[in-house]
Scaffold this active site. Structure first.
Site, mmCIF file in Angstrom:
data_model
loop_
_atom_site.group_PDB
_atom_site.id
_atom_site.type_symbol
_atom_site.label_atom_id
_atom_site.label_comp_id
_atom_site.label_asym_id
_atom_site.label_seq_id
_atom_site.Cartn_x
_atom_site.Cartn_y
_atom_site.Cartn_z
ATOM 1 N N MET A 205 0.266 -1.143 -0.130
ATOM 2 C CA MET A 205 0.184 -0.282 0.037
ATOM 3 C C MET A 205 0.392 1.400 0.352
ATOM 4 S SD MET A 205 -2.807 1.373 2.346
ATOM 5 C CE MET A 205 -2.129 1.150 3.954
ATOM 6 N N HIS A 206 0.246 1.996 -0.750
ATOM 7 C CA HIS A 206 1.143 2.883 -1.534
ATOM 8 C C HIS A 206 0.937 4.518 -2.166
ATOM 9 C CE1 HIS A 206 1.869 2.157 -5.060
ATOM 10 N NE2 HIS A 206 2.352 2.979 -5.511
ATOM 11 N N ARG A 207 0.044 4.328 -2.516
ATOM 12 C CA ARG A 207 -1.336 5.453 -2.989
ATOM 13 C C ARG A 207 -1.226 6.370 -2.223
ATOM 14 N NH1 ARG A 207 -0.873 4.148 -8.574
ATOM 15 N NH2 ARG A 207 -0.793 2.242 -8.874
ATOM 16 N N ASP A 287 -2.758 -1.779 -3.134
ATOM 17 C CA ASP A 287 -3.473 -0.777 -4.128
ATOM 18 C C ASP A 287 -2.067 -0.647 -5.682
ATOM 19 O OD1 ASP A 287 -0.798 0.327 -2.758
ATOM 20 O OD2 ASP A 287 -1.473 2.030 -2.110
#
Length: 368
Positions: A205-207, A287
């Site tokens: 998860m990084h967006r 994501d």
């Protein structure tokens, strides 16, 4: 044909490796250089990939580093222009949808150099994503558009791209996965971590849409913490996510081992290590775009925490499901998987390990 192959960020390496390998089979036809823009420069995010994937050391490293989108794009363009003027390639090959992809495409085209885009035609229809802007700018300029599926072909045709520029070749990222799957299976990482096959989930998860808003990130972490009470979740945390969670005071959701309630964070992993974990996971939460593809081929259920995807083929034939960043939908889909309600899915056409070979055949048959 003199070619410059461009890589810049983590996903690019998996996509470029099989292309370089395929070019090596035709030494009399291709003279190729590998340019690393340095967009990602953390060792686990870039340099280890050259070792894991058997890629040659870059011939040129621009070392642009981080910065705002404008700063990074500008630095890449300035430095890449120097390389193009010095090396005078006939073709530049770019992959994916990162800033390096767009910047090098624009630079090359303004110098009259032809450009090929591998993974062309993907569209999320979400203009808040920087990657979507990069895709659109890149595709409208390119001379060869190599696509992964029928959705991409249809997108390009609808945008007025001539049919003779579009080549459906399959997915080069899957070339890399299939080549390295057996090697990844021999790793002992799962046992070292105390993880039984199918006894854990993995997470990326990084967006910005998920991690830059405190309320959104809190809701996602609450859902993940609830899931983690039923099955361990291994989270090779992205630097951006770690930074934002710290700023928001949400570090309490993270743990450093599977026996402690919460998400089990690790440093970012190398390609083979993460492939090993994903291929043995019960399911994957992400994501990311690439993981939607990899899990489809591996037959692992994927929960995509986004409202849209540029890879709808993974939902059409695979076991990928979009849930957005809704706490309730994340929990609902995780429980469906844990209850065995998700079918395995199918593998898309031409995701067979031979996409790079098809790309090279097009370049041989229709040279610059």
């Amino acid at each position: 044909m003199k070619i410059i192959n461009v890589v810049g960020a983590r996903p690019n390496f998996m996509k470029m490796a099989p292309i370089i390998e395929a070019m090596r089979s035709y030494p009399d036809h291709f003279q190729h250089l590998l340019v690393h823009t340095g967009q990602h420069y953390d060792e686990k995010m870039s340099e280890s990939f050259f070792v894991d994937l058997g890629m040659p050391t870059p011939d040129i490293n621009l070392g642009v580093g981080s910065g705002s989108h404008a700063e990074q794009t500008a630095r890449i363009m300035v430095e890449f222009e120097k390389i193009c003027l010095r090396e005078k390639p006939q073709l530049v090959i770019v992959v994916g949808d990162v800033n390096s992809t767009m910047a090098c495409t624009i630079t090359a085209k303004k110098l009259g150099i032809k450009v090929a885009h591998v993974e062309a035609g993907l569209r999320s229809r979400d203009m808040s994503m920087p990657e979507e802007i990069n895709r659109l700018c890149t595709d409208v300029l390119c001379d060869y558009l190599f696509t992964t599926d029928h959705f991409a072909d249809e997108n390009l045709a609808a945008e007025g791209v001539p049919a003779d520029k579009i080549f459906f070749v399959g997915n080069v990222m899957i070339d890399t996965l299939l080549k390295h799957r057996a090697m990844a299976a021999t790793l002992d990482l799962g046992r070292q971590l105390g993880l039984a096959p199918q006894g854990y989930a993995t997470l990326t998860m990084h967006r910005p849409g998920n991690v830059d808003d405190k309320n959104v990130l809190t809701g996602i972490l609450e859902a993940l913490a609830e899931i983690a009470r039923e099955i361990p979740i291994v989270f090779p945390i992205h630097p951006r996510t770690r930074k934002m969670a710290g700023q928001f005071g949400l570090d309490g959701f993270f743990s450093t081992g599977p026996k402690v309630q919460g998400l089990w964070i690790t440093a970012p992993l190398g390609y083979l290590e993460f492939l090993h974990l994903n291929m043995n996971a019960r399911f994957v939460l992400t994501d990311s775009g690439g993981l939607q593809e990899e899990t489809t081929v591996l037959g692992i259920p994927c929960i995509t925490m986004r409202p849209n995807t540029e890879r709808p083929i993974t939902c059409e034939v695979g076991s990928n499901t979009l849930v957005g960043n809704s706490k309730e939908k994340i929990l609902e889909q995780a429980h469906r998987i844990l209850n065995g309600e998700i079918p395995r899915g199918l593998v898309p056409e031409k995701w067979d390990g031979h996409a790079a070979e098809r790309i090279i055949q097009v370049l041989l048959e229709k040279p610059c």
